[in-house]
Enzyme design. Sequence first.
Site: not given
Length: 472
Positions: A12, A14-16, A238, A259, A296, A304
């Site tokens: 939610a 960042s990405g890599r 994920d 997150t 969840n 954050q």
Amino acid sequence: MTKYCIAVDIGASSGRLIQGYLEAGLLKLYGIHRFENKIVQNGDSFCWEVNNLFQEIKKGLKKCKEMGIKPDSIGIDTWAVDFVLLDVNDQLLTEAVSYRDPRTDGMMEKVFEKVMKERLYLETGIQFQKFNTIYQLYAIKQKTPDILEKAKSFLMIPDYYNYLLTGKKVNEYTNATSTQLLNAFTKKWDQELLDVLGINKEMFQEIKAPKTILGSLKEELVSEFGFDLQVILPATHDTGSAVIAVPEQDDTIYISSGTWSLIGTENYFPICVTKAMDCNFTNEGGIDYQFRFLKNIMGLWMIQEVKQNYVDEYTFAELVNLARDVKDFKAIVNVNDDRFLKPDNMVQEIMNYCVETAQDIPATPGEVAKCVFDSLAVSYQEAVSEIEEILEKRFEKINVIGGGCQNEMLNQLIANVTNKVVYAGPVEATAIGNIAAQLMALGEIEDIKDVRAIIKNSFEVKKYVPSQQVVS
């Protein structure tokens, strides 16, 4: 010959792109490219910048060539529930609206007018969250029905990227389960449910399981990147990928900490019983058609947002240290309250909650952070108790995985509050699980049992004992 796999892991914030491969029986990781992800406001909607994210995926693959890396495969995972709709010309009909958008307000109740809540849970096994895909689609049907009428393809976010890479449209199993539209027992789209809700059944794709090899890149992409590779389905949800990387499984509860916090166990069958429904547990799909029985919980999203409310004056590590220094403050908020899903100001919302519940009001950044961490630990304890009651089984260990496992203060709090031994690691659990699925598909690792043995030997895991300090 060594096989090199690329995990595209987009969360939610960042990405890599991370390369993974086996060397001397150990799994090695190498970072290729990292980028930001965020929700943006587009008109009245809060959306993901899906096209920009795809450009970042392409940028990462071009970096591979620049670095002299020739990957054999790629797998993509993202968060769950969100999707795009394509028209007859395979063009986007709408923006990729985020699950944090308020369009689903009141939609769950409208769906219950059509379908009994109990029927929905007993068939799908999925917990009730107002942002589930089912309620997003019903919101579109209620507010802009012409869009659903024009829709020819329903693709979840990783499905869409796989389509852009290969030209092939499929819906991956683990992510599809999060829609609350998949039958937990047949593992197929619930046609009767879709009929009752008046949602076009034809736009849904064939369900494919993790470890499916979709095929090669489109020709134009091969020319653009200078190499071809195989696109393989990991667990595209994920959390589904992260749970693959839990090294301790026997009598272990896992917490995938990021997150969101996902807390639960693995099972070979869905637990669709009334008690599980009342406690709002879910049965999401996992590797090899296992089920992730979990709850969840709002997770580190709260800290954050707190960090952002303080205009990034403090790093996450500094907020942890400030919280640790607070000795005489205690207030607990219900982290799962919808008011914390997307408040205008998280700090103020936490303070308001404390006022309304006649608790001490946090007045400093350290007190706010301590409130968040204490509240998360309490919510984990409540979920652990519910798991043990529903399964009629006591668990001795908790394994925290993902980026949140680096928070030593929270790990120790979890150990203390639950009175269980906590194992923290691996950090890059989602990318590891993604790569593991690819390596199994390529025949480099035999099965999930071998995967977990390799992971246990490859990555550092720290141990936290109740009321004691961390030991290695």
